[in-house]
Design a protein around this motif. Structure first.
Motif, PDB file in Angstrom:
ATOM      1  N   TYR A 102      35.694  69.854  74.417  1.00 39.82           N
ATOM      2  CA  TYR A 102      35.618  70.173  75.844  1.00 39.82           C
ATOM      3  C   TYR A 102      36.619  71.274  76.125  1.00 39.82           C
ATOM      4  N   ARG A 103      36.538  71.841  77.321  1.00 38.27           N
ATOM      5  CA  ARG A 103      37.461  72.897  77.710  1.00 38.27           C
ATOM      6  C   ARG A 103      38.608  72.305  78.502  1.00 38.27           C
ATOM      7  N   ALA A 104      39.838  72.542  78.071  1.00 42.94           N
ATOM      8  CA  ALA A 104      41.009  72.038  78.791  1.00 42.94           C
ATOM      9  C   ALA A 104      41.025  72.562  80.226  1.00 42.94           C
ATOM     10  N   GLU A 105      40.582  73.820  80.409  1.00 41.32           N
ATOM     11  CA  GLU A 105      40.614  74.426  81.738  1.00 41.32           C
ATOM     12  C   GLU A 105      39.708  73.703  82.727  1.00 41.32           C
ATOM     13  N   ALA A 106      38.602  73.136  82.234  1.00 42.91           N
ATOM     14  CA  ALA A 106      37.641  72.479  83.117  1.00 42.91           C
ATOM     15  C   ALA A 106      38.082  71.076  83.516  1.00 42.91           C
ATOM     16  N   ARG A 107      39.126  70.572  82.894  1.00 44.61           N
ATOM     17  CA  ARG A 107      39.613  69.209  83.183  1.00 44.61           C
ATOM     18  C   ARG A 107      41.066  69.291  83.644  1.00 44.61           C
ATOM     19  N   ASP A 108      41.373  70.249  84.503  1.00 41.19           N
ATOM     20  CA  ASP A 108      42.757  70.552  84.850  1.00 41.19           C
ATOM     21  C   ASP A 108      43.540  69.344  85.365  1.00 41.19           C
ATOM     22  N   GLY A 109      43.034  68.658  86.372  1.00 40.55           N
ATOM     23  CA  GLY A 109      43.758  67.529  86.945  1.00 40.55           C
ATOM     24  C   GLY A 109      43.836  66.316  86.051  1.00 40.55           C
ATOM     25  N   ALA A 110      42.945  66.250  85.065  1.00 38.88           N
ATOM     26  CA  ALA A 110      42.928  65.112  84.154  1.00 38.88           C
ATOM     27  C   ALA A 110      43.950  65.244  83.037  1.00 38.88           C
ATOM     28  N   GLY A 111      44.411  66.485  82.757  1.00 40.18           N
ATOM     29  CA  GLY A 111      45.358  66.619  81.654  1.00 40.18           C
ATOM     30  C   GLY A 111      45.662  68.039  81.243  1.00 40.18           C
ATOM     31  N   GLY A 112      45.512  68.996  82.133  1.00 41.80           N
ATOM     32  CA  GLY A 112      45.605  70.399  81.749  1.00 41.80           C
ATOM     33  C   GLY A 112      46.944  71.071  81.880  1.00 41.80           C
ATOM     34  N   LEU A 113      47.943  70.407  82.468  1.00 35.33           N
ATOM     35  CA  LEU A 113      49.240  71.060  82.644  1.00 35.33           C
ATOM     36  C   LEU A 113      50.070  71.023  81.367  1.00 35.33           C
ATOM     37  N   ALA A 114      50.940  72.023  81.242  1.00 36.45           N
ATOM     38  CA  ALA A 114      51.928  72.060  80.163  1.00 36.45           C
ATOM     39  C   ALA A 114      53.292  72.312  80.792  1.00 36.45           C
ATOM     40  N   SER A 115      54.348  71.795  80.154  1.00 35.79           N
ATOM     41  CA  SER A 115      55.714  72.044  80.638  1.00 35.79           C
ATOM     42  C   SER A 115      56.696  71.718  79.533  1.00 35.79           C
ATOM     43  N   THR A 116      57.961  72.019  79.772  1.00 38.91           N
ATOM     44  CA  THR A 116      59.004  71.555  78.868  1.00 38.91           C
ATOM     45  C   THR A 116      59.274  70.082  79.147  1.00 38.91           C
ATOM     46  N   ALA A 117      59.824  69.384  78.168  1.00 41.67           N
ATOM     47  CA  ALA A 117      60.181  67.980  78.380  1.00 41.67           C
ATOM     48  C   ALA A 117      61.269  67.865  79.443  1.00 41.67           C
TER      49      ALA A 117
END
Length: 439
Positions: free
Chosen positions: A343-358
């Motif tokens: 699947y495309r990460a971009e199409a499921r943004d609210g379900a798990g698409g963010l990235a950040s530092t710990a």
């Protein structure tokens, strides 16, 4: 296809629509809408939305249908695959103390660092980012392992990693800011807020759609049960076919419109079932009500409050990720830059698409409860949240002793989420005896 079978299929389809291919009988022009399942050289298996399967003789279908089936029968393009046990066996052969560690350390947390490295060696995990905070301060920020798939370059602090479902508390916090500002009410129907009636897929949709509220989505009570009907947000192939898109063109709105064509699994509010789709909808609410993109609104509100500015949306394609985001291991592990996710990460943004530092995730945990509510100084409760996607194992916690932590690994087990509990157990077991010393 005999007339009796055809009529039976029509009756079933009338009661249970599926947005799928239209199959045409060559001799009569009769049409049936159903989903492709599989095929042989002589017949094709299709499935109706209700789950019933039928076999059709390939020779009796239209030339277009036959061409489609022949395309499905072609072998997938060859992909060079390096098996996980081959590529990362070196990690399992190492002693834990040989895994490189960098960052700012709190002396009392050495046992936690050791526990994380032992986890990495046992599982063959090549990279982990970890942070601990208390009373608004980052006390421990560590990276373990390597910044490259060749395991030559030690990983340094400041690396961003995909959060998987640990995105959801951030979405909840953003919704709460809209509620606090009086721009949204928990009881608002999402169908009306998003003006979903404008889309053709909404015509004849399950009437229960119109009773789903913002609070239902936050509470995972919207009416979708992935155990009953599967997590349809991952059906990228069906969606791209339905909207005639290339995979990279698939966006969250396509997921929403696809969801409009499916029946709910239960009456909204009747029970709680973990639901990725609800949080994709909530991001659409954030963008609709605020008039901003998801990330722009977060930067102006939640992340500004938390002083956590590293958050960004992760891309499926490594070449399109923002600088500072790590590489990910998949099962099997692919060496090329473009990762063929299901699947495309971009199409499921609210379900798990963010990235950040710990560390920034800990800053978020200092400012907001995992429920999304603002956190007042001195309040002590115990909450935790996990994330799991191909290439990601993530855990976070707000402990009753005032400590917060976030740990993100760039690999997960073959079975979704089977490493989360293990990683959390190891961190907590090492943290409990020394927690009072972490100040």
């Amino acid at each position: 296809m005999n007339c009796r079978l055809y009529l039976a299929l029509l009756i079933l389809l009338a009661a249970d629509r599926l947005p799928a291919r239209t199959w045409t009988e060559a001799s009569t022009g009769k049409k049936i809408e159903a989903e492709f399942v599989s095929a042989t050289a002589t017949e094709v298996t299709i499935i109706l939305r209700g789950g019933r399967q039928f076999k059709l003789e390939l020779a009796r279908l239209s030339p277009e249908d036959q061409a489609f089936v022949q395309q499905q029968l072609k072998p997938a393009p060859s992909v060079q695959v390096i098996k996980a046990e081959d590529r990362f066996e070196d990690v399992k052969q190492l002693k834990a103390e040989k895994i490189p560690v960098n960052g700012t350390a709190h002396a009392a947390l050495a046992p936690v660092d050791e526990a994380i490295r032992e986890f990495m060696v046992e599982k063959g995990v090549p990279a982990v980012s970890f942070a601990v905070s208390r009373n608004g301060k980052i006390l421990h920020e560590r990276t373990f392992g390597w910044a490259d798939a060749d395991m030559k370059i030690p990983l340094l602090p400041g690396v961003k990693m995909r959060l998987a479902s640990m995105t959801k508390p951030v979405v909840s916090a953003a919704i709460q800011t809209l509620v606090t500002d009086g721009r949204l009410k928990p009881e608002d129907p999402v169908f009306d807020v998003l003006e979903l009636a404008q889309y053709k897929e909404a015509k004849g949709c399950d009437p229960r759609w119109k009773t789903v509220t913002i609070q239902h989505l936050l509470d995972h009570k919207g009416g979708w049960d992935r155990d009953a009907s599967g997590d349809f947000t991952t059906r990228s192939t069906e969606m791209t076919e339905m909207f005639r898109l290339k995979p990279e063109e698939l966006r969250p709105l396509h997921v929403v419109r696809y969801g409009l064509t499916l029946p709910l699994d239960f009456d909204p509010g009747n029970k709680e079932v973990y639901c990725n789709f609800g949080y994709i909808l909530l991001v659409r609410v954030i963008e609709k009500v605020s008039g901003q993109t998801f990330t722009d609104y977060l930067q102006a509100t939640v992340f500004k409050t938390a002083e956590a500015l590293s958050f960004s949306l992760s891309s499926s394609d490594a070449r399109e990720r923002q600088p500072g985001e790590i590489w990910y291991c998949y099962h099997p592990d692919y060496p090329q830059k473009e990762i063929p996710l299901p699947y495309r990460a971009e199409a499921r943004d609210g379900a798990g698409g963010l990235a950040s530092t710990a560390a920034d995730y800990c800053r978020f945990l200092e400012a907001y409860w995992i429920s999304g509510q603002p956190r007042k100084p001195g309040a002590r409760f115990s909450y935790s949240f996990n994330g799991s996607l191909p290439g990601v194992t993530s855990v976070s916690a707000q402990r009753s002793d005032g400590l917060n932590y976030a740990a993100i690994a760039n690999r997960r087990g073959l079975s979704p989420a089977d490493w989360n509990g293990d990683l959390r157990k190891r961190i907590d077991a090492a943290l409990d005896p020394v927690a009072a010393e972490v100040k």
